[in-house]
Motif scaffolding. Structure first.
Motif, PDB file in Angstrom:
ATOM      1  N   GLY A 171     -36.953 -10.982  -9.137  1.00  0.00           N
ATOM      2  CA  GLY A 171     -38.079 -10.067  -9.250  1.00  0.00           C
ATOM      3  C   GLY A 171     -37.958  -9.191 -10.478  1.00  0.00           C
ATOM      4  O   GLY A 171     -36.863  -9.057 -11.049  1.00  0.00           O
ATOM      5  N   LEU A 172     -39.051  -8.596 -10.893  1.00  0.00           N
ATOM      6  CA  LEU A 172     -39.027  -7.752 -12.090  1.00  0.00           C
ATOM      7  C   LEU A 172     -37.984  -6.648 -12.002  1.00  0.00           C
ATOM      8  O   LEU A 172     -37.419  -6.241 -13.015  1.00  0.00           O
ATOM      9  CB  LEU A 172     -40.412  -7.141 -12.330  1.00  0.00           C
ATOM     10  CG  LEU A 172     -41.450  -8.030 -13.022  1.00  0.00           C
ATOM     11  CD1 LEU A 172     -42.746  -7.261 -13.223  1.00  0.00           C
ATOM     12  CD2 LEU A 172     -40.940  -8.552 -14.355  1.00  0.00           C
ATOM     13  N   CYS A 173     -37.758  -6.135 -10.803  1.00  0.00           N
ATOM     14  CA  CYS A 173     -36.733  -5.107 -10.597  1.00  0.00           C
ATOM     15  C   CYS A 173     -35.638  -5.647  -9.673  1.00  0.00           C
ATOM     16  O   CYS A 173     -35.073  -4.918  -8.861  1.00  0.00           O
ATOM     17  CB  CYS A 173     -37.362  -3.840 -10.025  1.00  0.00           C
ATOM     18  SG  CYS A 173     -38.599  -3.100 -11.102  1.00  0.00           S
ATOM     19  N   LYS A 174     -35.385  -6.960  -9.803  1.00  0.00           N
ATOM     20  CA  LYS A 174     -34.318  -7.653  -9.065  1.00  0.00           C
ATOM     21  C   LYS A 174     -34.534  -7.627  -7.558  1.00  0.00           C
ATOM     22  O   LYS A 174     -33.590  -7.720  -6.779  1.00  0.00           O
ATOM     23  CB  LYS A 174     -32.950  -7.063  -9.426  1.00  0.00           C
ATOM     24  CG  LYS A 174     -32.648  -7.115 -10.924  1.00  0.00           C
ATOM     25  CD  LYS A 174     -31.301  -6.521 -11.257  1.00  0.00           C
ATOM     26  CE  LYS A 174     -31.057  -6.537 -12.757  1.00  0.00           C
ATOM     27  NZ  LYS A 174     -29.744  -5.926 -13.106  1.00  0.00           N
ATOM     28  N   GLY A 175     -35.794  -7.470  -7.156  1.00  0.00           N
ATOM     29  CA  GLY A 175     -36.111  -7.494  -5.742  1.00  0.00           C
ATOM     30  C   GLY A 175     -35.765  -6.228  -4.996  1.00  0.00           C
ATOM     31  O   GLY A 175     -35.818  -6.191  -3.764  1.00  0.00           O
ATOM     32  N   LYS A 176     -35.480  -5.161  -5.723  1.00  0.00           N
ATOM     33  CA  LYS A 176     -35.027  -3.920  -5.085  1.00  0.00           C
ATOM     34  C   LYS A 176     -36.074  -2.803  -5.137  1.00  0.00           C
ATOM     35  O   LYS A 176     -35.862  -1.742  -4.560  1.00  0.00           O
ATOM     36  CB  LYS A 176     -33.730  -3.441  -5.742  1.00  0.00           C
ATOM     37  CG  LYS A 176     -32.580  -4.438  -5.609  1.00  0.00           C
ATOM     38  CD  LYS A 176     -31.265  -3.870  -6.082  1.00  0.00           C
ATOM     39  CE  LYS A 176     -31.236  -3.662  -7.571  1.00  0.00           C
ATOM     40  NZ  LYS A 176     -29.917  -3.153  -8.036  1.00  0.00           N
ATOM     41  N   GLY A 177     -37.186  -3.038  -5.813  1.00  0.00           N
ATOM     42  CA  GLY A 177     -38.201  -1.995  -5.932  1.00  0.00           C
ATOM     43  C   GLY A 177     -39.400  -2.231  -5.044  1.00  0.00           C
ATOM     44  O   GLY A 177     -39.982  -1.294  -4.503  1.00  0.00           O
ATOM     45  N   GLY A 178     -39.803  -3.488  -4.924  1.00  0.00           N
ATOM     46  CA  GLY A 178     -40.963  -3.797  -4.108  1.00  0.00           C
ATOM     47  C   GLY A 178     -42.274  -3.471  -4.793  1.00  0.00           C
ATOM     48  O   GLY A 178     -42.328  -3.158  -5.991  1.00  0.00           O
ATOM     49  N   SER A 179     -43.343  -3.529  -4.028  1.00  0.00           N
ATOM     50  CA  SER A 179     -44.700  -3.395  -4.559  1.00  0.00           C
ATOM     51  C   SER A 179     -44.925  -2.096  -5.327  1.00  0.00           C
ATOM     52  O   SER A 179     -45.532  -2.097  -6.398  1.00  0.00           O
ATOM     53  CB  SER A 179     -45.709  -3.495  -3.403  1.00  0.00           C
ATOM     54  OG  SER A 179     -47.008  -3.174  -3.838  1.00  0.00           O
ATOM     55  N   SER A 235     -23.776  -6.964  -3.141  1.00  0.00           N
ATOM     56  CA  SER A 235     -23.063  -6.390  -4.289  1.00  0.00           C
ATOM     57  C   SER A 235     -24.016  -5.725  -5.281  1.00  0.00           C
ATOM     58  O   SER A 235     -23.591  -4.945  -6.131  1.00  0.00           O
ATOM     59  CB  SER A 235     -22.256  -7.473  -5.005  1.00  0.00           C
ATOM     60  OG  SER A 235     -23.123  -8.479  -5.521  1.00  0.00           O
ATOM     61  N   ASP A 236     -25.324  -6.028  -5.162  1.00  0.00           N
ATOM     62  CA  ASP A 236     -26.313  -5.435  -6.061  1.00  0.00           C
ATOM     63  C   ASP A 236     -26.817  -4.078  -5.585  1.00  0.00           C
ATOM     64  O   ASP A 236     -27.574  -3.412  -6.283  1.00  0.00           O
ATOM     65  CB  ASP A 236     -27.529  -6.365  -6.197  1.00  0.00           C
ATOM     66  CG  ASP A 236     -27.175  -7.685  -6.863  1.00  0.00           C
ATOM     67  OD1 ASP A 236     -26.276  -7.686  -7.714  1.00  0.00           O
ATOM     68  OD2 ASP A 236     -27.812  -8.707  -6.522  1.00  0.00           O
ATOM     69  N   LEU A 237     -26.382  -3.681  -4.380  1.00  0.00           N
ATOM     70  CA  LEU A 237     -26.968  -2.499  -3.748  1.00  0.00           C
ATOM     71  C   LEU A 237     -26.845  -1.245  -4.602  1.00  0.00           C
ATOM     72  O   LEU A 237     -27.791  -0.468  -4.732  1.00  0.00           O
ATOM     73  CB  LEU A 237     -26.316  -2.265  -2.377  1.00  0.00           C
ATOM     74  CG  LEU A 237     -26.839  -1.075  -1.578  1.00  0.00           C
ATOM     75  CD1 LEU A 237     -28.314  -1.270  -1.252  1.00  0.00           C
ATOM     76  CD2 LEU A 237     -26.033  -0.886  -0.292  1.00  0.00           C
ATOM     77  N   LEU A 238     -25.694  -1.020  -5.188  1.00  0.00           N
ATOM     78  CA  LEU A 238     -25.454   0.220  -5.916  1.00  0.00           C
ATOM     79  C   LEU A 238     -25.589   0.062  -7.431  1.00  0.00           C
ATOM     80  O   LEU A 238     -25.237   0.971  -8.178  1.00  0.00           O
ATOM     81  CB  LEU A 238     -24.066   0.780  -5.572  1.00  0.00           C
ATOM     82  CG  LEU A 238     -23.857   1.155  -4.100  1.00  0.00           C
ATOM     83  CD1 LEU A 238     -22.447   1.702  -3.875  1.00  0.00           C
ATOM     84  CD2 LEU A 238     -24.895   2.168  -3.647  1.00  0.00           C
ATOM     85  N   THR A 239     -26.095  -1.092  -7.869  1.00  0.00           N
ATOM     86  CA  THR A 239     -26.328  -1.264  -9.308  1.00  0.00           C
ATOM     87  C   THR A 239     -27.717  -0.753  -9.673  1.00  0.00           C
ATOM     88  O   THR A 239     -28.604  -0.668  -8.833  1.00  0.00           O
ATOM     89  CB  THR A 239     -26.206  -2.744  -9.715  1.00  0.00           C
ATOM     90  OG1 THR A 239     -27.202  -3.510  -9.012  1.00  0.00           O
ATOM     91  CG2 THR A 239     -24.832  -3.290  -9.373  1.00  0.00           C
ATOM     92  N   ASP A 240     -27.895  -0.422 -10.936  1.00  0.00           N
ATOM     93  CA  ASP A 240     -29.191   0.049 -11.463  1.00  0.00           C
ATOM     94  C   ASP A 240     -29.645   1.360 -10.833  1.00  0.00           C
ATOM     95  O   ASP A 240     -30.836   1.673 -10.837  1.00  0.00           O
ATOM     96  CB  ASP A 240     -30.284  -1.010 -11.255  1.00  0.00           C
ATOM     97  CG  ASP A 240     -29.893  -2.361 -11.819  1.00  0.00           C
ATOM     98  OD1 ASP A 240     -29.508  -2.408 -12.996  1.00  0.00           O
ATOM     99  OD2 ASP A 240     -29.957  -3.362 -11.080  1.00  0.00           O
ATOM    100  N   VAL A 241     -28.698   2.126 -10.299  1.00  0.00           N
ATOM    101  CA  VAL A 241     -29.047   3.409  -9.696  1.00  0.00           C
ATOM    102  C   VAL A 241     -29.092   4.505 -10.757  1.00  0.00           C
ATOM    103  O   VAL A 241     -30.003   5.325 -10.784  1.00  0.00           O
ATOM    104  CB  VAL A 241     -28.056   3.787  -8.578  1.00  0.00           C
ATOM    105  CG1 VAL A 241     -28.399   5.153  -8.005  1.00  0.00           C
ATOM    106  CG2 VAL A 241     -28.065   2.724  -7.478  1.00  0.00           C
ATOM    107  N   TYR A 242     -28.096   4.482 -11.636  1.00  0.00           N
ATOM    108  CA  TYR A 242     -28.035   5.492 -12.694  1.00  0.00           C
ATOM    109  C   TYR A 242     -28.066   4.822 -14.064  1.00  0.00           C
ATOM    110  O   TYR A 242     -27.557   3.721 -14.247  1.00  0.00           O
ATOM    111  CB  TYR A 242     -26.748   6.318 -12.580  1.00  0.00           C
ATOM    112  CG  TYR A 242     -26.650   7.118 -11.304  1.00  0.00           C
ATOM    113  CD1 TYR A 242     -27.389   8.280 -11.133  1.00  0.00           C
ATOM    114  CD2 TYR A 242     -25.812   6.696 -10.265  1.00  0.00           C
ATOM    115  CE1 TYR A 242     -27.306   9.004  -9.960  1.00  0.00           C
ATOM    116  CE2 TYR A 242     -25.720   7.426  -9.086  1.00  0.00           C
ATOM    117  CZ  TYR A 242     -26.465   8.576  -8.947  1.00  0.00           C
ATOM    118  OH  TYR A 242     -26.388   9.289  -7.784  1.00  0.00           O
ATOM    119  N   LYS A 243     -28.662   5.483 -15.009  1.00  0.00           N
ATOM    120  CA  LYS A 243     -28.661   5.030 -16.384  1.00  0.00           C
ATOM    121  C   LYS A 243     -27.523   5.723 -17.122  1.00  0.00           C
ATOM    122  O   LYS A 243     -27.391   6.955 -17.050  1.00  0.00           O
ATOM    123  CB  LYS A 243     -29.990   5.356 -17.063  1.00  0.00           C
ATOM    124  CG  LYS A 243     -30.040   5.076 -18.559  1.00  0.00           C
ATOM    125  CD  LYS A 243     -29.944   3.609 -18.848  1.00  0.00           C
ATOM    126  CE  LYS A 243     -30.067   3.336 -20.364  1.00  0.00           C
ATOM    127  NZ  LYS A 243     -29.896   1.927 -20.689  1.00  0.00           N
TER     128      LYS A 243
END
Length: 327
Positions: free
Chosen positions: A91-99, A312-320
């Motif tokens: 997904g565009l946000c790796k399936g973690k953002g949704g609609s 393992s993707d749960l805590l990735t892309d949380v902070y920049k």
């Protein structure tokens, strides 16, 4: 404003893709396979396509909770969007953002937004960066009639006016802020006059007419790129579905949506206009509609088959992390 056959095809194809995407998401949501909230854009296609066809790749848009149409119009990948909505890898946000959190910075799509009125400040930031860099790029803030009463939107209009930022504020007025009629909730009942109070040039546009939207957008964007400062478009149209999927729409008169689909459909209007003028043949438009349906069918099939995000993707892309940039 004259459009050639290629431009007309691009516009009609884009509007068909959005309509097919939304109609299909409506059906898939009912199966229970799509997580989270979904807000559909069907009926509003002329606004997103009419505005975004006037944008360059280096321009930015800030969207709303009803963001699928804006994303498609700005060039986001339909397959990656569908996977995002299904909450799947790829997904565009790796399936973690949704609609409500679809974004693609590479395409200039700063994201759908779960915060009402959250987009205009982002557009101001993008516009300020463009002005400082001298790129002549612009930013578009799409927002609804409910967000037009939010402080973030009004403060953004004031900021854009004070700094003469190249921001196009696009008020997408579909008649209801959730269930509250905009005819009642907007004080003064004239958004253009409210914008003029901040020194912004404003224009009221029929959102069922692609050509009217596109013409108004092109004129505004041309002035903005020449240093004319921010402007507002008040685009009026209707939405075919509820505020969110599951909304029973008891606040709307019986038969209202059926009447709108029959008599206030931007796709029907555009089809009639371009075929009667001989600009495109009916069979060409039929082919575009069929291709859009095939594209969405393929996107849904691949989204269903894609795996969900890994734990393992749960805590990735949380902070920049800016450490490298500051070193």
């Amino acid at each position: 404003m004259q459009m050639n056959a290629q431009q007309l095809s691009e516009a009609y194809r884009g509007m068909c893709t959005i309509r097919e995407f939304e109609e299909r998401v409506h059906k898939e949501f009912a199966t229970g396979q799509i997580p989270g909230f979904v807000h559909l854009y069907a009926g509003e296609e002329a606004s997103a396509v009419g505005v975004c066809m006037g944008l360059r790749p280096d321009d930015h848009i800030a969207s709303t909770h009803r963001g699928h149409g804006h994303a498609i119009a700005k060039g986001c990948d339909v397959h990656a969007m569908m996977k995002e909505i299904f909450g799947r890898q790829g997904g565009l946000c790796k399936g973690k953002g949704g609609s409500m959190h679809i974004a693609d910075i590479g395409k200039g799509m700063l994201g759908a937004n779960g915060i009402v009125g959250g987009g205009p400040p982002l557009a101001c930031g993008a516009a300020l960066a463009a002005k400082v860099k001298g790129t002549q790029s612009v930013a578009v803030a799409f927002f609804g009639d409910g967000a037009f009463n939010q402080g973030t939107t009004l403060e953004s209009m004031n900021l854009a006016a004070v700094y003469a930022l190249p921001v196009l504020f696009v008020l997408e007025d579909n008649g209801y802020a959730e269930s509250t009629a905009s005819s009642w909730s907007i004080g003064g009942h004239n958004p253009v006059r409210r914008a003029e109070g901040f020194g912004l040039r404003g224009n009221r546009v029929d959102g069922h007419d692609f050509f009217a939207v596109h013409r108004a957008a092109i004129e505004a964007l041309t002035r903005m790129r020449a240093g004319g400062g921010p402007e507002l478009l008040h685009i009026e149209f209707t939405r075919y579905f509820g505020h969110f999927e599951g909304d029973q729409m008891t606040y709307r008169p019986p038969g209202e949506v059926k009447e709108e689909r029959n008599y206030l459909d931007c796709l029907k209007f555009m089809r009639a206009r371009i075929t009667s003028a001989g600009m495109l043949l009916p069979q060409e438009l039929d082919r575009m509609e069929a291709e859009a349906a095939s594209l969405i069918e393929d996107a849904v099939s691949k989204a269903r088959a894609a795996p969900p995000p890994d734990r393992s993707d749960l805590l990735t892309d949380v902070y920049k992390t800016y450490a490298g940039a500051l070193a």
